[in-house]
Design an enzyme around this catalytic site. Structure first.
Site, PDB file in Angstrom:
ATOM      1  N   LYS A 191       0.884  -1.173   0.000  1.00  0.00           N
ATOM      2  CA  LYS A 191       0.000   0.000   0.000  1.00  0.00           C
ATOM      3  C   LYS A 191       0.922   1.224   0.000  1.00  0.00           C
ATOM      4  O   LYS A 191       0.861   2.096   0.878  1.00  0.00           O
ATOM      5  CB  LYS A 191      -0.914  -0.068   1.234  1.00  0.00           C
ATOM      6  N   ASP A 247      -2.418 -12.403   5.210  1.00  0.00           N
ATOM      7  CA  ASP A 247      -3.434 -13.130   5.979  1.00  0.00           C
ATOM      8  C   ASP A 247      -4.792 -12.991   5.275  1.00  0.00           C
ATOM      9  O   ASP A 247      -5.509 -13.966   5.031  1.00  0.00           O
ATOM     10  CB  ASP A 247      -3.481 -12.496   7.385  1.00  0.00           C
TER      11      ASP A 247
END
Ligand code: NAD
Length: 370
Positions: A191, A247
């Site tokens: 990001k 995850d």
């Protein structure tokens, strides 16, 4: 070879699925002439109930002194109100750190027989074969400081995302090395438009890529990657990403290929590898004997490949699972209307039989060629 393992069945469906994985490992060991030694230890809620410690010293010691660890799952709603360090999940996070297991490999494969289990259209999902390489010991899950502070009504919660250059470099090396044996593509997900951690991540990954000239590196923001994963999952090969993004994205991939119950994982990088299905303890179905054991069984295959370099034995398990699914055997999470739903142990027995057959075929072929 001596396969000396520690089994941590854990909570909920953990003991049910690891029980079947152990049967399969025993069958492979017998068929290929390996000796097999295991010790079972507590972790998570099961350990808390027995000792008020989610990772008791004797469990940790057993793991450190064995060659590999197979874990079921941790998590029990009865301990949800406990302080953070005494929750079942704290035992697993501590175990990963103690074992130095910084590289979490999570394959998401669409078995041809399970194309119809995906919520996506067959033409989008057929042939999907993704390897997530998730950094496992950094980021928000481990960063300090972390706390919830202040007066009720005015409390502030703090978590810290932190990444050191060497931690990024070593996980990038794992991803590039794996890509060299696959389709030679790495997608690094970050990001970087918002987070400093991601900017450093992108810089270090780009620099590390120079040591792997045959691999093509691309980058994507995590929000775009999550969208692309459902729009065109076949384009993904090796996906390299940090702890929390990995995850979430790897669970999403589980949904894309059909069932969380099928997904296996390996956590490697330290002296002892840790292998576990991706799913949790599934309290909603625990004790009913209906959990899908294939994620745990496929984790046992990863254990043989990555901790013992037993490629032939690992492939025997994976091919047997593929064959069993192709013959139409399904647990409840995979069955469509009208299909017979196997129990956990019935599915385990069918895989055991398939492994015996597959191992026989391997040894007959070997005799013929000798
Ligand atoms: P979960 O993975 O346990 O379950 C999500 C859903 O998938 C449930 O409906 C469950 O029935 C189903 N499911 C999961 N595994 C299955 C299997 N093998 N066969 C058939 N169906 C299966 O996730 P959750 O409900 O969010 O979490 C439950 C507990 O597990 C929580 O305490 C959580 O912290 C813990 N957890 C542990 C791990 C781990 O041990 N690595 C991972 C995720 C969640």
């Amino acid at each position: 070879m001596n396969l000396d393992l520690t089994i941590l069945p854990g909570d909920g469906i953990g003991p049910e699925v690891t029980g079947q994985a152990v049967r399969v490992l025993q069958t492979v060991a017998d068929a290929f002439g390996h000796s097999f030694q295991l010790q079972r230890k507590n972790i998570g809620g099961a350990a808390l109930a027995a000792s008020e410690d989610p990772l008791p010293p004797d469990s940790l010691q057993a793991c450190i002194s064995s060659s590999a660890v197979l874990l079921g799952a941790v998590g029990n709603p009865a301990f949800d109100h406990y302080p953070n360090h005494l929750r079942p999940e704290a035992g697993l996070l501590r175990l990963r750190r103690e074992l130095g297991a910084y590289a979490n490999l999570r394959p998401a494969i669409c078995f041809p027989a399970l194309v119809e289990c995906s919520p996506l259209r067959p033409e989008l999902i057929r042939g999907v074969d993704i390897m997530f390489v998730r950094e496992l010991l950094g980021g928000l899950y481990f960063g300090e400081p972390r706390s919830i502070e202040g007066e009720p009504g005015w409390r502030v919660a703090i978590n810290t995302m932190r990444y050191h250059e060497p931690a990024i470099e070593r996980i990038a090396c794992v991803a590039f090395a794996l890509a060299e044996k696959r389709r030679r593509k790495v997608l690094s997900v970050d990001k970087a438009n918002v987070l400093e951690c991601s900017r450093l991540w992108r810089e270090v990954v780009t620099r590390t890529a120079k040591d792997y000239p045959s691999v093509k590196l691309s980058h994507m923001y995590v929000d775009s990657a999550s969208m692309a994963l459902v729009q065109r999952p076949r384009d993904f090969d090796v996906v390299l990403t940090e702890n929390m993004f990995g995850d979430i994205l790897s669970d999403q991939a589980g949904g894309v290929v059909g069932s969380l119950g099928l997904l296996a994982s390996a956590s490697i990088g330290g002296p002892v590898g840790l292998y576990e299905p991706v799913h949790g303890s599934a309290p909603d179905i625990a004790g009913q004997g209906i959990a899908n054991p294939l994620g745990a069984i496929l984790s046992a295959a990863m254990l043989l490949r990555h901790s013992f370099q037993l490629e032939r034995e690992a492939a025997c398990i994976e091919n047997s699972v593929g064959a069993v699914l192709a013959q139409g055997y399904r647990t409840a999470d995979l069955a469509s209307a009208g299909q017979k739903k196997l129990t956990t142990s019935e599915m385990g027995s069918i895989v055991v039989e398939a492994v015996k057959k597959s191992a026989e075929a391997v040894s007959t072929a070997k005799e013929r060629s000798a």
